[in-house]
Each structure stands twice: as C-alpha cells, then as structure tokens.
Scaffold this motif. Sequence first.
Motif, PDB file in Angstrom:
ATOM      1  N   SER A 146       0.806  -1.231   0.000  1.00 45.07           N
ATOM      2  CA  SER A 146       0.000   0.000   0.000  1.00 45.07           C
ATOM      3  C   SER A 146       0.834   1.273   0.000  1.00 45.07           C
ATOM      4  N   GLY A 147       2.157   1.171   0.145  1.00 43.97           N
ATOM      5  CA  GLY A 147       2.985   2.373   0.179  1.00 43.97           C
ATOM      6  C   GLY A 147       4.307   2.132   0.873  1.00 43.97           C
ATOM      7  N   VAL A 148       4.735   3.106   1.669  1.00 41.52           N
ATOM      8  CA  VAL A 148       6.003   3.019   2.400  1.00 41.52           C
ATOM      9  C   VAL A 148       5.706   3.192   3.883  1.00 41.52           C
ATOM     10  N   ALA A 149       6.139   2.223   4.684  1.00 46.64           N
ATOM     11  CA  ALA A 149       5.877   2.237   6.117  1.00 46.64           C
ATOM     12  C   ALA A 149       7.099   2.705   6.889  1.00 46.64           C
ATOM     13  N   VAL A 150       6.851   3.580   7.848  1.00 45.38           N
ATOM     14  CA  VAL A 150       7.883   4.036   8.778  1.00 45.38           C
ATOM     15  C   VAL A 150       7.553   3.422  10.133  1.00 45.38           C
ATOM     16  N   ILE A 151       8.498   2.652  10.666  1.00 45.72           N
ATOM     17  CA  ILE A 151       8.275   1.890  11.898  1.00 45.72           C
ATOM     18  C   ILE A 151       9.140   2.490  12.994  1.00 45.72           C
ATOM     19  N   ALA A 152       8.481   2.848  14.103  1.00 46.82           N
ATOM     20  CA  ALA A 152       9.183   3.616  15.133  1.00 46.82           C
ATOM     21  C   ALA A 152       8.737   3.188  16.524  1.00 46.82           C
ATOM     22  N   ASP A 153       9.339   3.838  17.515  1.00 45.31           N
ATOM     23  CA  ASP A 153       9.010   3.514  18.906  1.00 45.31           C
ATOM     24  C   ASP A 153       7.615   3.973  19.286  1.00 45.31           C
ATOM     25  N   HIS A 154       7.147   5.059  18.674  1.00 47.06           N
ATOM     26  CA  HIS A 154       5.857   5.621  19.048  1.00 47.06           C
ATOM     27  C   HIS A 154       5.281   6.414  17.877  1.00 47.06           C
ATOM     28  N   TYR A 155       4.057   6.867  18.059  1.00 47.22           N
ATOM     29  CA  TYR A 155       3.328   7.517  16.970  1.00 47.22           C
ATOM     30  C   TYR A 155       4.043   8.756  16.444  1.00 47.22           C
ATOM     31  N   TRP A 156       4.497   9.608  17.345  1.00 45.93           N
ATOM     32  CA  TRP A 156       5.051  10.883  16.885  1.00 45.93           C
ATOM     33  C   TRP A 156       6.319  10.683  16.071  1.00 45.93           C
TER      34      TRP A 156
END
Length: 722
Positions: free
Chosen positions: A264-274
């Motif tokens: 569906s696109g490009v995902a950014v995976i992080a510790d939290h939402y912000w």
Amino acid sequence: MNSNPPLSRRGFLKGSALLGSGLVVGFVIPGAHRFALGAENQGNIFAPNAFLRIGNDNSVTVLLGHSEMGQGIWTGLTMLIAEELDADWSKIRVEHSPASAALYGMAGFGGMQITGGSTSTWMEFDRYRQAGAAARLMLVEAAAKRFDVAPSQLRTESGVVIAGDQRATYGELADDAGQLPVPDPASIKFKEAKDWKIIGKPTKRLDTPEKITGKAKFGMDVQFDGLMTAMVARPPVFGGSVKSFEGAAALAVPGVHKVVQVPSGVAVIADHYWAAKLGRDALQIDWDLGPNTGLDSRKLLESFRKLATTPGISASKAGDATAALAKAAKKIDVEYSVPYLAHAPMEPLNCTVKISQDKCEIWTGTQFQTLDQMIAGKITGLKPEQVEIHTEFLGGGFGRRANPTSDFVAEAVQVAKVAGAPVKTVWSREDDIRGGYYRSMFLHQANVGLDADGMPVAWKHVLVGQSIMADTSLEASMVKGGVDKTSVEGVADSPYLEHLANHQVELHSPKTGIAVLWLRSVGHTHTAFVMESLIDELAEAAGKDPVEYRRTLLKNHPRHLGVLNLAVEKANWGAPLPDGHAVGVAVHESFGSYVAQVAEVSQDNLEIRVHRVVCAVDCGIAVNPQSIAAQMESGITFGLSFALHSKLTLEGGQVVQSNFHDYQVLRLNEMPVVEVHIVPSSDKPGGIGEVGVPPTAPAVANAVFALTGQRLRELPLQLSGV
C-alpha cells in the motif's frame, strides 16, 4: 476486562460442559436439532456461534460474537439471554468473543462472523433467548434433584431457583447443571411477552461504566512490551504506486527503526506515533500516480449526467412508463445529486499485529472477523484458524471497519511481516478521510406524471453511482442481472412505486477508480433523500398538504402510516410556529424498521438552522427502548451532518478535504432538540443502528422549501442568496 478465563475453541468444540467449574451453554445454528454440548464424536457436531458461562460466584458471562461500536448490542443481546435465564442483571458480564466463524458465524451472512446491516438483534433474537432458556432448564433440573422435587414445583427469580422455602443460586447449582444433558430445543418454550421482565424495559448500557471511567479498551489503546508503531505513506492519487523512495531522512528521526515498502505504500516503523509521523513526513517518495490524476468531482458529475441519458439496466419495471408519461396531465422532471462521503469515525483506523511461526495475533476494532482471518492467513501463509483476533471496542465503524478487502487489517499484517516485530499501524485523521472507501456520489433523474387530481400515474427514474459490491467477494450474491441492489434500495422497492401500474427504474454503475464501500444506512443514504423530497414536490404540484398526500399514497402500508401519524401528532403538525420557522416531514423504511421525522428549521442569512426533530420509529419488538432512542438520536445527528455539511470533492485525482475543519460534521452547538417516540409492536425486531439516518435530510430539505420556497436537490443543502 474480567478475571474469568476465556473458553478455548478446542475445549468448546470437544463438548465439555465444564470450564474449571460452572455451566457453559452454547448457542445453536438455526435449523440444528441439538446443542453442541455433549456431542463429541456423536454424529453431527453443531458449531455454536456464542455461549454463556455461569460461574460458581453467580456471575453470568456472555461472550458476544458481535462487535460493540456504540450501537448498544452488548446490552441488547445480553437482555435476550438474561430474560429467558431469569438472571440477576447485576451479575451479568459481557466480553467480545474470540474470532471464529465455526463458533460465531451468522447464517444470514453465509456463516461469517460479521457485525453490520443492522442485523444483530433481529438475526439473534431467537437463538440468544434459546441459550438462556436452555441454561435455565438445566439449572432447574439440577435444583430438582438437589431438593428431591419435581421440576414443575420450582420457579426461578433473579439468579435463584426456588422450591417453597428452599433456595439455591445459579452459582451453587452450576457444577451439577453442567453434568446434565442439554435439553432438546424442541422442548424449550420461550416466555410469553406478557411475562417479560427485561425485554422491552429501558435498560442502562453495560459498557457505559468502563467507557466513562476510561477503562474501556479500544484498538488505539493496545500496548505491550516490544510493540512498535507504524505509519504508512500512501499514494496521493487512487491507483498510484511507489516508483522509488529515499528513507535516510526518516531514519534520522529519533525513534525511527525501519523504513520499508509494503503493497500500500512506504511504512515508517518507530518507537511511538510521533516518531513514526515525523519519519513519514521526512520521506522522499517518487510516485507513479497512475491513470486517475484527472479525477475531478465536477467532471465526474457531468459524466454521470451524460450517462443518465442513455439506457440503463432495469431494476424495477411495470407497464409502459413512457407512454403513461405522454398522457399525464402534469409532469415533473427533476435531478438530484449527492456527493462522495467519508465514514470519519471518531477513532481513526488502527490495527496491531504480532506474527510468530505458527500464529498471527491481531488486536483491532473490526466488524468483519472472518474475512480478516482469511486475508491475514493468506498474507502470512497460515491457516485462518491460526489467526487470532482480539476484538476491541470500536470508536465508531459506520461500515468502514467491515471492508470486503480488509484493507487496514491486511496492511497492518503486511507491515508486521516485513518488520519482523509486533507493530501497531495507525492512520491519522487525514489518512482516514483521504484513504478511500467512500459512499459513492450518486445522480438521480426522475420524470413523474400526475393525473388531474395530482396523483402519480407514471414514474421513470434513473440512478447513476458506483456499485459497492462490484469486484468484491460479495458480487455474486448481491449483484443480480447487473443491478447492485444496494444502489437502488429505497427506490426500486419503494412503497410509492409498488402498486404504480407504470413505472421504470434503471441503474448505471460506472467504475471511476475511486474505492467505495457501504456507509451507515447504505443505499438509503441517498434514495430516501430523493424519494421523500420528490413526494413533497408532487404534493406541491398537486396543491395538497404533504402529510395528507403521503397518507393517500401509503394507505395500504399501515406501518408507514403508523410512524407518519405518530410523528406529525407529536410534532403538532399544522400548529402555529415561531416567526421564521417551518417544518418538513419524511417517512422511510429500511432494514426492516419504519421511521418518520418532522424537522423544524429557520434561516440565519444563508445558514440553515435545525431546531427540533420529532422522530417516530416502528422497529418491531423494542428490546431496549433506551438504546433505541439513543440510536435514533445518533442517526439523526449523522443525517444532519450529511444534510448540512459533509462533502468530499476531488481535484487532480486527490481528495481536497483532510480533517474535521473542512470535512465538517454536525457541531455540538448545532444539535437540535430530538424527541423519539417508539410505536408499540409485537412484530419481529427490525434494525435500529442505521434507520434513523435516511429520513433526516429530506425532512430538513422539505422544511427549507416550506420556509424559503427554494427546492434544494443537492446535498449538502445550500441556500441561494437569489
């Protein structure tokens, strides 16, 4: 939510009547001859779709295979069980069930576990009561053996079995009752309505305390050690795709761990939402915008208009409407249109996924557990039964969380799969409103012929709008002869056309590249507006009062007449109004229920102000009048948003609106006084979650005409300064 352990699918299917200690009672699939309990390896094993559990602490836990999204089924369905069980209401507990079509599928939806179409109460009305009644019989039999009396000498009351001065609570009897054979359904007799103590009584909702204290767990609240958060950058144009991307700037954001491409696109995976949001903002993506960059709302409407002049597919036909129109004493030729609409639930889409070698766990608010399991299984290579869904409270659904493509669940599974770690994929409000799956724009053109008395003698009606069933797994069952019945419901089956000797309804279902989906009240969102506004136009042309005109047309439809008469009576139709005020009326049937509304409006410059809505509803047996009133108020609020504000527009293939500042819904200071009156009825229950929406916009539009003389045929309603 509560300390009682859930019953495993394996344990349930093995037919064990005990869970630690206590009594477990399953439900029957309609048409089955035996309950599943005690049926291990004995011919057919009937797969139940829910169960109740009675603990030694006198608790009665009901696991519901339906999703609670504000419509009140946690309380309404539980009332059905509690009534026949003679339960102590203060001991009732409710939990969302595990996801399993075998246990919780609904026959009316092909055995799938789903919540939608305002079906939960009427589809479950008998079998939920049957489960409560079966449990009560088993408890009575256990008490009869304990007290050494005949079961006929016993009575039950508020969780207690009584024989003279001997008493035993359900909790005390649960173990003994669990050893007994389940009664044959043929031996189970429901209470007579005159003996109901719970059904039909206004009852406070069971989920309210947890929601007002903040204890209720929604999908967005899911959190556990090791869980990361992802946001996905999706193409700005429908049908677009990623050509290439540069993630270095996103990875430089503190807290960002991975940047990965998903379907569906490009995902950014992080510790939290912000961190995920800032990382997504920093992405550099070269998009292939695809073939839909020319999509424009105005151009689409014009193309719909041209299509309406060509022959469509017949959805309903009688006689020769063309010939009858030529002979009519008077003709009305009109065009109505409605825009694309977003669902815009208060809780944006989100889904948490944890994948291991032999299991995929999903935490989300979903309306469509069975399809989610199937699609997640396909993505992960697991069997559907290896996909475990934890259904959380839904912060609004309106159909968006019951998608035949399971888009937001599928995306979250894809993200977790490439991340190699548990991930919660979160949509922002802007993502949600621009993310597709809308109520389609529709164009209606109608030509109606009247006789010398102003009554219709001919009716030609053309609808143009996208099919929500086309190209989905539901197309084969829902699209017949090229007609998606959800596109024409409320017109093709209208009571105004039912006995009209000459009528013709045609449909065009263009494909635009814009993803569409059902929205609360589905086709009735636009057909009720058109039909009830049109009836007012016919009444005006005939020189007749709109209420009396409807009474004549609906003389053979007693339930329509019942709500119409009650609404106008309670609204004091015809009584003097404050200066600058006027009223309008609409009546419509949907999902097996009948609703009439009278709206009182005024004008503030070019702004329409709705002061009061009087609503009458006939939904058959009213299980919980308090919840019914709340749902009618909710539906009216939803309908007023469509009537006064909500509209999606496209320019250059992109949705213009992004959040509640420009995709407006009704504000608190605009909320009118709403009065709900329920018609007493012994008919089978109809739907209630959606049926308050359809009559609202036409009632307001008809009131605006009565006030200003302007006949507004487009939503949202906008007064002209001319």
